[in-house]
Design an enzyme around this catalytic site. Structure first.
Site, PDB file in Angstrom:
ATOM      1  N   ILE A  37     -70.184  47.108 -47.077  1.00  0.00           N
ATOM      2  CA  ILE A  37     -68.848  47.022 -46.500  1.00  0.00           C
ATOM      3  C   ILE A  37     -68.631  48.189 -45.530  1.00  0.00           C
ATOM      4  O   ILE A  37     -68.501  49.348 -45.955  1.00  0.00           O
ATOM      5  CB  ILE A  37     -67.754  47.012 -47.606  1.00  0.00           C
ATOM      6  N   SER A  38     -68.584  47.853 -44.237  1.00  0.00           N
ATOM      7  CA  SER A  38     -68.400  48.883 -43.210  1.00  0.00           C
ATOM      8  C   SER A  38     -67.084  49.613 -43.444  1.00  0.00           C
ATOM      9  O   SER A  38     -66.029  48.983 -43.558  1.00  0.00           O
ATOM     10  CB  SER A  38     -68.374  48.249 -41.813  1.00  0.00           C
ATOM     11  N   ASP A  65     -64.725  34.185 -36.340  1.00  0.00           N
ATOM     12  CA  ASP A  65     -64.639  33.592 -34.985  1.00  0.00           C
ATOM     13  C   ASP A  65     -64.066  34.599 -33.997  1.00  0.00           C
ATOM     14  O   ASP A  65     -64.396  34.585 -32.821  1.00  0.00           O
ATOM     15  CB  ASP A  65     -63.744  32.347 -34.990  1.00  0.00           C
ATOM     16  N   GLN A 121     -89.258  52.569 -23.769  1.00  0.00           N
ATOM     17  CA  GLN A 121     -90.536  52.420 -23.052  1.00  0.00           C
ATOM     18  C   GLN A 121     -90.499  53.146 -21.705  1.00  0.00           C
ATOM     19  O   GLN A 121     -91.462  53.807 -21.314  1.00  0.00           O
ATOM     20  CB  GLN A 121     -90.817  50.920 -22.846  1.00  0.00           C
ATOM     21  N   GLU A 147     -72.101  40.789 -39.462  1.00  0.00           N
ATOM     22  CA  GLU A 147     -71.155  39.708 -39.100  1.00  0.00           C
ATOM     23  C   GLU A 147     -71.903  38.409 -38.833  1.00  0.00           C
ATOM     24  O   GLU A 147     -71.562  37.646 -37.929  1.00  0.00           O
ATOM     25  CB  GLU A 147     -70.242  40.129 -37.950  1.00  0.00           C
ATOM     26  N   GLY A 148     -72.929  38.188 -39.638  1.00  0.00           N
ATOM     27  CA  GLY A 148     -73.767  37.005 -39.519  1.00  0.00           C
ATOM     28  C   GLY A 148     -75.042  37.335 -38.767  1.00  0.00           C
ATOM     29  O   GLY A 148     -74.985  37.857 -37.650  1.00  0.00           O
TER      30      GLY A 148
HETATM   31  N1  COS Z   1     -63.076  28.015 -38.868  1.00  0.00           N
HETATM   32  C1  COS Z   1     -62.376  27.309 -39.791  1.00  0.00           C
HETATM   33  N2  COS Z   1     -62.958  26.596 -40.762  1.00  0.00           N
HETATM   34  C2  COS Z   1     -64.301  26.615 -40.819  1.00  0.00           C
HETATM   35  C3  COS Z   1     -65.102  27.329 -39.906  1.00  0.00           C
HETATM   36  C4  COS Z   1     -64.436  28.045 -38.896  1.00  0.00           C
HETATM   37  N3  COS Z   1     -65.125  28.746 -38.003  1.00  0.00           N
HETATM   38  N4  COS Z   1     -66.400  27.155 -40.227  1.00  0.00           N
HETATM   39  C5  COS Z   1     -66.422  26.359 -41.293  1.00  0.00           C
HETATM   40  N5  COS Z   1     -65.145  26.035 -41.649  1.00  0.00           N
HETATM   41  C6  COS Z   1     -64.736  25.122 -42.721  1.00  0.00           C
HETATM   42  C7  COS Z   1     -65.389  23.774 -42.487  1.00  0.00           C
HETATM   43  O1  COS Z   1     -64.585  22.980 -41.649  1.00  0.00           O
HETATM   44  C8  COS Z   1     -65.469  23.207 -43.867  1.00  0.00           C
HETATM   45  O2  COS Z   1     -64.196  22.716 -44.238  1.00  0.00           O
HETATM   46  P1  COS Z   1     -64.070  21.342 -45.098  1.00  0.00           P
HETATM   47  O3  COS Z   1     -64.670  21.695 -46.427  1.00  0.00           O
HETATM   48  O4  COS Z   1     -62.597  21.086 -45.133  1.00  0.00           O
HETATM   49  O5  COS Z   1     -64.861  20.317 -44.376  1.00  0.00           O
HETATM   50  C9  COS Z   1     -65.737  24.452 -44.725  1.00  0.00           C
HETATM   51  O6  COS Z   1     -65.258  25.561 -43.962  1.00  0.00           O
HETATM   52  C10 COS Z   1     -67.183  24.651 -45.051  1.00  0.00           C
HETATM   53  O7  COS Z   1     -67.916  24.722 -43.851  1.00  0.00           O
HETATM   54  P2  COS Z   1     -69.504  24.698 -43.878  1.00  0.00           P
HETATM   55  O8  COS Z   1     -69.967  23.496 -44.655  1.00  0.00           O
HETATM   56  O9  COS Z   1     -69.972  24.870 -42.475  1.00  0.00           O
HETATM   57  O10 COS Z   1     -69.812  25.992 -44.744  1.00  0.00           O
HETATM   58  P3  COS Z   1     -71.199  26.605 -45.212  1.00  0.00           P
HETATM   59  O11 COS Z   1     -71.080  27.030 -46.626  1.00  0.00           O
HETATM   60  O12 COS Z   1     -72.325  25.700 -44.832  1.00  0.00           O
HETATM   61  O13 COS Z   1     -71.280  27.968 -44.373  1.00  0.00           O
HETATM   62  C11 COS Z   1     -71.673  29.359 -42.458  1.00  0.00           C
HETATM   63  C12 COS Z   1     -71.149  28.020 -43.003  1.00  0.00           C
HETATM   64  C13 COS Z   1     -73.151  29.525 -42.723  1.00  0.00           C
HETATM   65  C14 COS Z   1     -71.405  29.297 -40.969  1.00  0.00           C
HETATM   66  C15 COS Z   1     -70.863  30.529 -43.107  1.00  0.00           C
HETATM   67  O14 COS Z   1     -71.175  30.658 -44.469  1.00  0.00           O
HETATM   68  C16 COS Z   1     -71.148  31.849 -42.432  1.00  0.00           C
HETATM   69  O15 COS Z   1     -70.572  32.153 -41.382  1.00  0.00           O
HETATM   70  N6  COS Z   1     -72.019  32.651 -43.050  1.00  0.00           N
HETATM   71  C17 COS Z   1     -72.278  33.999 -42.554  1.00  0.00           C
HETATM   72  C18 COS Z   1     -71.304  34.940 -43.182  1.00  0.00           C
HETATM   73  C19 COS Z   1     -71.311  36.225 -42.450  1.00  0.00           C
HETATM   74  O16 COS Z   1     -71.203  36.295 -41.240  1.00  0.00           O
HETATM   75  N7  COS Z   1     -71.407  37.295 -43.211  1.00  0.00           N
HETATM   76  C20 COS Z   1     -71.449  38.582 -42.619  1.00  0.00           C
HETATM   77  C21 COS Z   1     -70.620  39.526 -43.387  1.00  0.00           C
HETATM   78  S1  COS Z   1     -68.954  39.407 -43.072  1.00  0.00           S
HETATM   79  S2  COS Z   1     -68.706  40.951 -41.882  1.00  0.00           S
END
Ligand code: COS
Length: 405
Positions: A178-179, A262, A359, A386-387
């Site tokens: 956690i930053s 986002d 380099q 952040e992903g």
């Molecule tokens: N905005 C709003 N809703 C979103 C969304 C977004 N950007 N992305 C996904 N959702 C919603 C989907 O619409 C879906 O809703 P429904 O269940 O109503 O259909 C739900 O969330 C689940 O979406 P999804 O199936 O895509 O989720 P996954 O578990 O497959 O995960 C990823 C998607 C991999 C994109 C997500 O887990 C992610 O971003 N992981 C990385 C996390 C990260 O960045 N961590 C870093 C540390 S935080 S600093």
């Protein structure tokens, strides 16, 4: 004139893959002034501290105070809550300008925005009045706690639990990576409040305040880069949090976290562009001054080619970042794709550009007498947090192809 061949609609590129809504951007007078003012501040007051911040790996409270005094930390907050009311592009311009001098310092603003986003997105008016004035003034800091040892890319796999007890919630669990988690006064914590089979309806978001009994930071990681930015483990041992600290509705946490990312990933892209720009400038300066075979090495075409590629990669990433900010701010339904794309491109550009900067400097690039080895170490994190870049690709691909694979 040849006939225009129209593809059947299913084969046509989507609007998304053709430049989005067509919204363009042009930096406003205010944005240009902000960029130049922050760049000057960073050159004069932050750049001279950067090597020491890296070497001592201690959180730069003086830089935090400097950014607060100059209202930079107020940028992400609305005017009605004591902030400056900057849009996403303004926040990113500031992060870029600071990161060009010191990536750790750029992260202070990026994390202040990241931690506040759940409140900006889903917080009540009361919550904003309660916390934003101090955050906007930089009197307090806020962190974002989603990640756990077993819940990184799979953000929905959070195990920290919150259970309702009367008017309170009791939080139990551990967060990792956690930053600024240990230096923050407030932490937006994501905890499971439902059952695992609810998966994306299982999480809720709470504001945990420093000093709440049972909340502590047992350790800080030793890292390769962004060394002055503390990366903390956070432990919640039956932490009692009042119901008014729940952000949004119960079960809305996953959606809040995704909407937060986002808007926050462009901040990391901005950090990456700033790091790349700093490395490009250091390498260019060196190529002008360093003489080998009787002339400046900048006169050799192999060095010229590297510098040109570094410049093109940095500028390309910057333009995509600014465009992404504009699309997201305009309410693009494709915000996740813009956000992921700009971090993907900028993170990879920063890694390549900083590696090439080392380099260009040769042996001097590898020692800490010059800043490029620090920039190369700092750049790596932009491909991870952040992903990861793999997650960014997954988000973009889902936008193109539709739905989870
Ligand atoms: N905005 C709003 N809703 C979103 C969304 C977004 N950007 N992305 C996904 N959702 C919603 C989907 O619409 C879906 O809703 P429904 O269940 O109503 O259909 C739900 O969330 C689940 O979406 P999804 O199936 O895509 O989720 P996954 O578990 O497959 O995960 C990823 C998607 C991999 C994109 C997500 O887990 C992610 O971003 N992981 C990385 C996390 C990260 O960045 N961590 C870093 C540390 S935080 S600093």
């Amino acid at each position: 004139m040849p006939a225009v061949h129209v593809l059947p609609s299913a084969d046509q590129p989507s609007a998304a893959s053709m430049g989005g809504s067509g919204v363009g951007y042009r930096l406003t007078e205010d944005q240009l002034m902000l960029r130049d003012a922050v760049r000057l501040l960073a050159d004069e007051r932050i750049a001279p501290r950067a090597a020491e911040i890296d070497r001592t790996a201690s959180f730069p409270w003086d830089v935090k105070d400097l950014l607060a005094t100059h209202d930079v930390l107020g940028l992400p907050f609305p005017v009605e809550y004591g902030g400056v009311g900057g849009d996403l592009l303004a926040v990113c311009l500031a992060i870029e300008a600071i990161s060009r001098a010191c990536a750790t310092s750029g992260l202070i603003l990026a994390v202040q925005e990241l931690g506040a986003l759940p409140l900006l997105i889903a917080g009540s008016d009361d919550q904003k009045h309660r916390w934003f004035p101090d955050l906007a003034a930089g009197r307090t800091l806020i962190a974002f706690a989603l990640t756990e040892a077993e819940a990184g890319s799979d953000a929905a796999a959070v195990r920290t639990r919150a259970v309702r007890e009367g008017d309170d919630w009791i939080i139990e669990g551990t967060k990792r990576f956690i930053s600024q988690g240990d230096v923050a006064d407030l932490v937006a914590v994501f905890a499971a409040t439902g059952s695992a089979n609810q998966r994306h309806r299982n999480l809720s978001c709470f504001i945990v305040e420093k000093g709440m009994p049972g909340f502590r930071s047992p350790r800080v990681e030793h890292k390769m880069g962004i060394r002055g930015s503390t990366t903390a483990e956070l432990a919640f041992d039956r932490v009692r949090v009042p119901a008014e600290n729940l952000v949004g509705e119960e079960g809305e946490g996953f959606s809040i976290a995704m909407q937060t990312l986002d808007r926050s990933r462009p901040g990391i892209a901005a950090q990456a562009v700033g790091i790349a720009q700093g490395a490009l400038e250091a390498a260019t300066r060196y190529a002008r001054e360093r003489r080998q075979f009787g002339r400046p090495i900048g006169e050799f075409q192999l060095i010229q080619g590297m510098l040109a590629d570094m410049d093109a990669a940095t500028e390309g990433a910057r333009q995509l970042l600014y465009k992404a900010c504009t699309e997201i701010e305009a309410g693009s339904p494709d915000a996740a794709r813009w956000s992921a794309m700009c971090k993907l491109v900028a993170g990879d550009a920063a890694m390549r550009v900083t590696t090439d900067a080392v380099q260009v400097l040769g042996g001097y690039g590898y020692i800490d007498e010059f800043p490029v080895e620090r920039m190369m170490r700092d750049a790596k994190i932009t491909q991870l947090y952040e992903g990861t870049q793999q997650i960014q690709r997954l988000v973009v691909a889902r936008s193109l192809l539709g739905g989870p694979d």
